[in-house]
Design a protein around this motif. Structure first.
Motif, PDB file in Angstrom:
ATOM      1  N   GLY A  72      36.961 121.855 -47.087  1.00  0.00           N
ATOM      2  CA  GLY A  72      38.278 121.120 -46.973  1.00  0.00           C
ATOM      3  C   GLY A  72      38.304 120.448 -45.297  1.00  0.00           C
ATOM      4  O   GLY A  72      39.401 120.551 -45.687  1.00  0.00           O
ATOM      5  N   MET A  73      37.446 120.088 -44.803  1.00  0.00           N
ATOM      6  CA  MET A  73      37.560 119.432 -43.519  1.00  0.00           C
ATOM      7  C   MET A  73      37.624 117.556 -43.846  1.00  0.00           C
ATOM      8  O   MET A  73      36.222 117.006 -44.892  1.00  0.00           O
ATOM      9  CB  MET A  73      37.063 119.129 -42.819  1.00  0.00           C
ATOM     10  N   ASN A  74      38.971 116.840 -42.983  1.00  0.00           N
ATOM     11  CA  ASN A  74      38.433 115.831 -43.631  1.00  0.00           C
ATOM     12  C   ASN A  74      38.900 114.855 -42.537  1.00  0.00           C
ATOM     13  O   ASN A  74      39.428 115.685 -41.563  1.00  0.00           O
ATOM     14  CB  ASN A  74      39.592 115.087 -45.073  1.00  0.00           C
ATOM     15  N   LEU A  75      38.702 113.647 -42.282  1.00  0.00           N
ATOM     16  CA  LEU A  75      38.889 113.004 -41.279  1.00  0.00           C
ATOM     17  C   LEU A  75      40.164 113.208 -40.717  1.00  0.00           C
ATOM     18  O   LEU A  75      40.683 113.450 -39.314  1.00  0.00           O
ATOM     19  CB  LEU A  75      38.628 111.834 -41.877  1.00  0.00           C
ATOM     20  N   MET A  76      40.974 113.232 -41.610  1.00  0.00           N
ATOM     21  CA  MET A  76      43.158 113.183 -41.022  1.00  0.00           C
ATOM     22  C   MET A  76      42.683 114.596 -40.331  1.00  0.00           C
ATOM     23  O   MET A  76      43.214 115.035 -39.365  1.00  0.00           O
ATOM     24  CB  MET A  76      43.594 113.378 -42.257  1.00  0.00           C
ATOM     25  N   ASN A  77      42.183 116.183 -40.759  1.00  0.00           N
ATOM     26  CA  ASN A  77      42.394 116.850 -40.257  1.00  0.00           C
ATOM     27  C   ASN A  77      41.663 117.580 -39.277  1.00  0.00           C
ATOM     28  O   ASN A  77      42.172 117.641 -37.864  1.00  0.00           O
ATOM     29  CB  ASN A  77      41.483 117.600 -41.103  1.00  0.00           C
ATOM     30  N   GLU A  78      40.393 116.756 -38.998  1.00  0.00           N
ATOM     31  CA  GLU A  78      39.939 116.274 -37.982  1.00  0.00           C
ATOM     32  C   GLU A  78      40.692 116.042 -36.665  1.00  0.00           C
ATOM     33  O   GLU A  78      40.909 115.869 -35.380  1.00  0.00           O
ATOM     34  CB  GLU A  78      38.220 115.390 -37.726  1.00  0.00           C
ATOM     35  N   LEU A  79      41.131 114.693 -37.225  1.00  0.00           N
ATOM     36  CA  LEU A  79      41.868 113.770 -36.328  1.00  0.00           C
ATOM     37  C   LEU A  79      43.602 115.286 -35.873  1.00  0.00           C
ATOM     38  O   LEU A  79      43.399 114.764 -34.631  1.00  0.00           O
ATOM     39  CB  LEU A  79      42.584 112.334 -36.953  1.00  0.00           C
ATOM     40  N   SER A  84      45.519 117.961 -31.880  1.00  0.00           N
ATOM     41  CA  SER A  84      46.266 119.011 -30.971  1.00  0.00           C
ATOM     42  C   SER A  84      45.187 119.702 -29.927  1.00  0.00           C
ATOM     43  O   SER A  84      46.084 120.107 -28.258  1.00  0.00           O
ATOM     44  CB  SER A  84      45.967 120.223 -32.418  1.00  0.00           C
ATOM     45  N   ARG A  85      44.240 120.152 -30.040  1.00  0.00           N
ATOM     46  CA  ARG A  85      43.185 120.188 -28.695  1.00  0.00           C
ATOM     47  C   ARG A  85      43.385 119.135 -27.409  1.00  0.00           C
ATOM     48  O   ARG A  85      44.136 119.999 -26.949  1.00  0.00           O
ATOM     49  CB  ARG A  85      41.631 120.486 -29.004  1.00  0.00           C
ATOM     50  N   SER A  86      42.872 118.188 -27.410  1.00  0.00           N
ATOM     51  CA  SER A  86      43.861 117.284 -26.600  1.00  0.00           C
ATOM     52  C   SER A  86      45.195 116.974 -25.748  1.00  0.00           C
ATOM     53  O   SER A  86      45.054 117.657 -24.314  1.00  0.00           O
ATOM     54  CB  SER A  86      43.850 115.469 -26.978  1.00  0.00           C
ATOM     55  N   TRP A  87      45.994 117.650 -26.681  1.00  0.00           N
ATOM     56  CA  TRP A  87      47.241 117.835 -26.680  1.00  0.00           C
ATOM     57  C   TRP A  87      47.291 119.081 -25.573  1.00  0.00           C
ATOM     58  O   TRP A  87      48.107 119.174 -24.106  1.00  0.00           O
ATOM     59  CB  TRP A  87      48.963 117.662 -27.639  1.00  0.00           C
TER      60      TRP A  87
END
Length: 176
Positions: A72-79, A84-87
């Motif tokens: 269920g991973m897609n480009l939007m989820n990865e972004l 979130s990780r960067s923030w």
């Protein structure tokens, strides 16, 4: 004779025309037929290996996409996850914490200052309402002690805010 020997032992770097001469030289005539055949075979083998590696990489990339789709991973989820990780990483830095603390403190000071200004304005307008009702001319109001006192308080507050923000910028620049 020495001049001739010196010419053979030149240590100067190749010039552009010398490089062109070397590049256009035909070294294939220096190779034996056996060496030529070995090099051709090696060339064919390297080209085959490169083609195989490209095919394997392509197959692995397709497999990766399939696994991500199943999860269920897609480009939007990865972004979203990357953002979130960067923030989170940004928020945990010392610079962010100091900046947040400084801005929060400045916001509190500004709120207090505006509150004081609002209170002063309300009080002065209350004091001046009598003056305004009994005075038609604005110059008379501007020259009144109440208006001058109000004007001085506003100037003092503005000056205090300017000094505060200048000091803060100076301290931040010093820390960097």
């Amino acid at each position: 004779m020495e001049a001739q020997a010196q010419g053979l032992l030149e240590t100067e770097p190749l010039q552009a025309r010398d490089e062109d001469t070397v590049a256009s030289a035909d070294f294939s005539s220096m190779l034996s037929e056996e060496e030529r055949e070995e090099l051709k075979a090696e060339l064919v083998q390297l080209e085959d290996e490169i083609t195989t590696l490209r095919q394997v990489l392509s197959a692995k990339e397709r497999h990766l996409v399939e696994i991500k789709q199943k999860l269920g991973m897609n480009l939007m989820n990865e972004l979203k996850q990357n953002f979130s990780r960067s923030w989170y990483d940004v928020q945990t830095t010392t610079a962010y914490k100091k900046t947040h603390e400084t801005l929060s403190h400045a916001g509190q000071k500004a709120t207090a200052a505006f509150s004081n200004v609002g209170t002063a304005i309300s009080k002065k307008f209350g004091d001046m309402s009598y003056s305004i009702r009994h005075s038609i001319s604005m110059p008379a109001m501007r020259n009144s002690p109440t208006f001058k006192s109000f004007e001085e308080r506003v100037e003092t507050t503005v000056t205090s805010l300017k000094v505060f923000f200048r000091r803060r910028r100076y301290e931040e620049a010093k820390e960097e």
